[in-house]
Design a protein around this motif. Sequence first.
Motif, PDB file in Angstrom:
ATOM      1  N   UNK A 258     -42.330  46.746  46.524  1.00 40.81           N
ATOM      2  CA  UNK A 258     -41.672  47.700  47.430  1.00 40.81           C
ATOM      3  C   UNK A 258     -40.245  47.225  47.663  1.00 40.81           C
ATOM      4  N   UNK A 259     -39.278  48.080  47.369  1.00 40.62           N
ATOM      5  CA  UNK A 259     -37.873  47.670  47.403  1.00 40.62           C
ATOM      6  C   UNK A 259     -37.443  47.152  48.768  1.00 40.62           C
ATOM      7  N   UNK A 260     -37.860  47.807  49.841  1.00 37.41           N
ATOM      8  CA  UNK A 260     -37.444  47.387  51.185  1.00 37.41           C
ATOM      9  C   UNK A 260     -37.999  46.007  51.523  1.00 37.41           C
ATOM     10  N   UNK A 261     -39.254  45.756  51.119  1.00 33.02           N
ATOM     11  CA  UNK A 261     -39.873  44.446  51.364  1.00 33.02           C
ATOM     12  C   UNK A 261     -39.164  43.375  50.543  1.00 33.02           C
ATOM     13  N   UNK A 262     -38.880  43.684  49.281  1.00 35.27           N
ATOM     14  CA  UNK A 262     -38.178  42.730  48.416  1.00 35.27           C
ATOM     15  C   UNK A 262     -36.798  42.417  48.967  1.00 35.27           C
ATOM     16  N   UNK A 263     -36.132  43.437  49.508  1.00 40.64           N
ATOM     17  CA  UNK A 263     -34.784  43.226  50.030  1.00 40.64           C
ATOM     18  C   UNK A 263     -34.806  42.339  51.277  1.00 40.64           C
ATOM     19  N   UNK A 264     -35.787  42.552  52.153  1.00 39.88           N
ATOM     20  CA  UNK A 264     -35.852  41.771  53.401  1.00 39.88           C
ATOM     21  C   UNK A 264     -36.327  40.344  53.130  1.00 39.88           C
ATOM     22  N   UNK A 265     -37.495  40.223  52.472  1.00 39.96           N
ATOM     23  CA  UNK A 265     -38.056  38.884  52.235  1.00 39.96           C
ATOM     24  C   UNK A 265     -37.315  38.137  51.138  1.00 39.96           C
ATOM     25  N   UNK A 266     -36.553  38.863  50.309  1.00 41.76           N
ATOM     26  CA  UNK A 266     -35.749  38.207  49.289  1.00 41.76           C
ATOM     27  C   UNK A 266     -34.525  37.524  49.846  1.00 41.76           C
ATOM     28  N   UNK A 267     -34.191  37.816  51.113  1.00 44.71           N
ATOM     29  CA  UNK A 267     -33.095  37.131  51.791  1.00 44.71           C
ATOM     30  C   UNK A 267     -33.529  35.701  52.107  1.00 44.71           C
ATOM     31  N   UNK A 268     -32.751  34.715  51.659  1.00 49.17           N
ATOM     32  CA  UNK A 268     -33.205  33.327  51.800  1.00 49.17           C
ATOM     33  C   UNK A 268     -33.301  32.871  53.248  1.00 49.17           C
ATOM     34  N   UNK A 269     -32.562  33.503  54.145  1.00 50.12           N
ATOM     35  CA  UNK A 269     -32.650  33.132  55.559  1.00 50.12           C
ATOM     36  C   UNK A 269     -33.960  33.653  56.169  1.00 50.12           C
ATOM     37  N   UNK A 270     -34.354  34.844  55.777  1.00 46.77           N
ATOM     38  CA  UNK A 270     -35.613  35.411  56.278  1.00 46.77           C
ATOM     39  C   UNK A 270     -36.800  34.644  55.697  1.00 46.77           C
ATOM     40  N   UNK A 271     -36.785  34.437  54.382  1.00 46.03           N
ATOM     41  CA  UNK A 271     -37.908  33.736  53.745  1.00 46.03           C
ATOM     42  C   UNK A 271     -38.009  32.288  54.227  1.00 46.03           C
ATOM     43  N   UNK A 272     -36.874  31.648  54.507  1.00 42.68           N
ATOM     44  CA  UNK A 272     -36.898  30.275  55.032  1.00 42.68           C
ATOM     45  C   UNK A 272     -37.456  30.245  56.444  1.00 42.68           C
ATOM     46  N   UNK A 273     -37.154  31.273  57.223  1.00 45.65           N
ATOM     47  CA  UNK A 273     -37.704  31.356  58.579  1.00 45.65           C
ATOM     48  C   UNK A 273     -39.219  31.479  58.536  1.00 45.65           C
ATOM     49  N   UNK A 274     -39.722  32.330  57.648  1.00 45.83           N
ATOM     50  CA  UNK A 274     -41.176  32.480  57.504  1.00 45.83           C
ATOM     51  C   UNK A 274     -41.800  31.160  57.067  1.00 45.83           C
ATOM     52  N   UNK A 275     -41.152  30.467  56.136  1.00 45.26           N
ATOM     53  CA  UNK A 275     -41.660  29.178  55.666  1.00 45.26           C
ATOM     54  C   UNK A 275     -41.761  28.180  56.814  1.00 45.26           C
ATOM     55  N   UNK A 276     -40.719  28.099  57.629  1.00 41.44           N
ATOM     56  CA  UNK A 276     -40.707  27.139  58.738  1.00 41.44           C
ATOM     57  C   UNK A 276     -41.740  27.501  59.806  1.00 41.44           C
ATOM     58  N   UNK A 277     -41.946  28.785  60.037  1.00 42.26           N
ATOM     59  CA  UNK A 277     -42.964  29.206  61.008  1.00 42.26           C
ATOM     60  C   UNK A 277     -44.361  28.823  60.527  1.00 42.26           C
ATOM     61  N   UNK A 278     -44.600  28.954  59.216  1.00 39.01           N
ATOM     62  CA  UNK A 278     -45.906  28.556  58.673  1.00 39.01           C
ATOM     63  C   UNK A 278     -46.132  27.057  58.824  1.00 39.01           C
TER      64      UNK A 278
END
Length: 618
Positions: free
Chosen positions: A483-503
Amino acid sequence: MLPLLTVFGCFLVYFLGYKIYSGYLSRSVFQLKDTEGDTPAHKFNDGVDYLPTKPAILFGHHYASIAGLAPILGPAVAVIWGWLPAMLWVVFGAIFIGCVHDFGALVVSVRNQGKSIGQVAQDLLGPRARSLFHAIIFFLVALAMGVFVIVLAEMFSAGKKIQPTVPPTPQISVEEKTKPELHSHPSEVKIETPSSSSIQLRSNFPEAVIPTVGLMVLALIVGWLHFKKGAKLAPLTVLSVILTLGIMVLGMNESVLSWTGLSDPDRSPGIPTWKILLLLYAFLASVTPIWLLLQSRDYINSFLLYIGIAAIYLGFFKGSIFGEFSNFNAEAVRSEPIGLDMVPFVFITIACGAVSGFHALVSSGTTAKQLNREVDARPIGYGGMIGESLLGLTSVVACTIGFSSATEWTSFYKSWAGIQGLAPQVGAYIYGTGRFISQLGFDSGFAQGFIALIVVSFALTSLDSATRLLRYNVEEIADSIGIDSVKRILGNRYVSSTIACLAIAFFAFLEIEQGGKKKAAGLALWKLFGTTNQLLAGLALLVVTIYLLYSKRKTWISFLPMVFVLSATLWAMIVNFREFLFDKSPSYLLAGVGGTLILLAVWLLVEAVLAWRRFSRT
């Protein structure tokens, strides 16, 4: 003389393993090329993740990323079953399984555009396999780094007390001090035995904080000067190592510790300051270009580890020759039960000291994207794992021979239930290796402080590299959704890094009930991490086997290790699941995670069997 001869024998096995077996793998199995321009680092060079790198620098980055806290911590716990099973698994497990795993994962990734092991699984096994790999990787990295954050936070803290369970004799007393002096902290555990002098084991090393921060600053400067200004690497290396050692001496000064407040045991009570700061560091390291912090910091760290390992073994050899370390002070194989079966858990507890699925993530996640030539995979992949095994061997030796007597060792390693968390085991390692280094004429306090800095530094290198790898995993999950919108949001390294740190934070702050009290789930998480880690190792070996089958090359070199690792791991996972579910203080959350991982593993094995049948017919 038995310890001395045994360690020399281990060195001989390492030499023969690299000289003969890795040569066979390079020439006859993987058939590595000796040309530049063919690797993903050249084809997809973007200056952020893909970057052709000198072998010396890349070895330092790779070695520092894999040689973190785990190869020290695992064997330091596993010697509870005796020194012989731990040593055999650390040495022979590494030569025939761990090194093959790391080497194979690196080569397979390089020949698949530097893709992660999960993406390679999609190409070889199908899209469902990639999703299953992603789920297992997510759990593994979050679990492991949650444990690292727990242990690091305790090591940085100045006021946490250890009260291990020991028999009536020897007695343990915790020395309370209102004005702690250098190398004498409120967290010291004094073990007094009738047959030997008292020893003091610590789990808190606030003097490591200042040199750790100083090393980060130095890494940023070195990275900028070398990659942006073209400064020569050799003088930068010498200067940075000297400055790091100088900052370490400064950080161990009592007046400096008092001025910074790091020696105050009541500083910020009840506030998990260190956990928060460690997670913040992990986020920053994940989003910055790889050349700015990760490469340079790992490179400098690798020299600290080289110096540390050399000093540990030199001190051990000197002490052994002059009779100081003439006995293991532990049974070869422990005869009495300790509350947990040796088989299969010795293989699971040691984990990274012999074979580690996390290494497949490093090999295929960052190292494959920086490999200059294929032939460099042999010293970096196979040789790097030998280096990690050498570190694991220091833990086996330090946590047996490093104790002054068998009575002291038995007091500390009374039973599995008597192990109070994970930081005390690190303290035992630091105490033992400190005794070794003191044989070279150094003050024991200085020696322990130096080892503490090494332990902390390499735990941090694993934390920052793993957070970046978890970021990659999140981005790959987003990409697989389509899904393009999901790829665009989670493909942002700041967003994906935030999710990683929360996990990671979820497991770092997780508490379980033990003895009627809520405690950090460190030891329980380590068992779960061990099984998850070995599960991923077995699955990575499965991917390597499928690749070799597809390429019509010898498959036994990865197939046999895969069968052994997966058999032991699934056995341990089932035992853990039953314990989490039916223990006196059950943990339904951990049971849920463990049960989910069992289902994912079985499903992925079914996908592998189907893929094997497809390739066998071609």
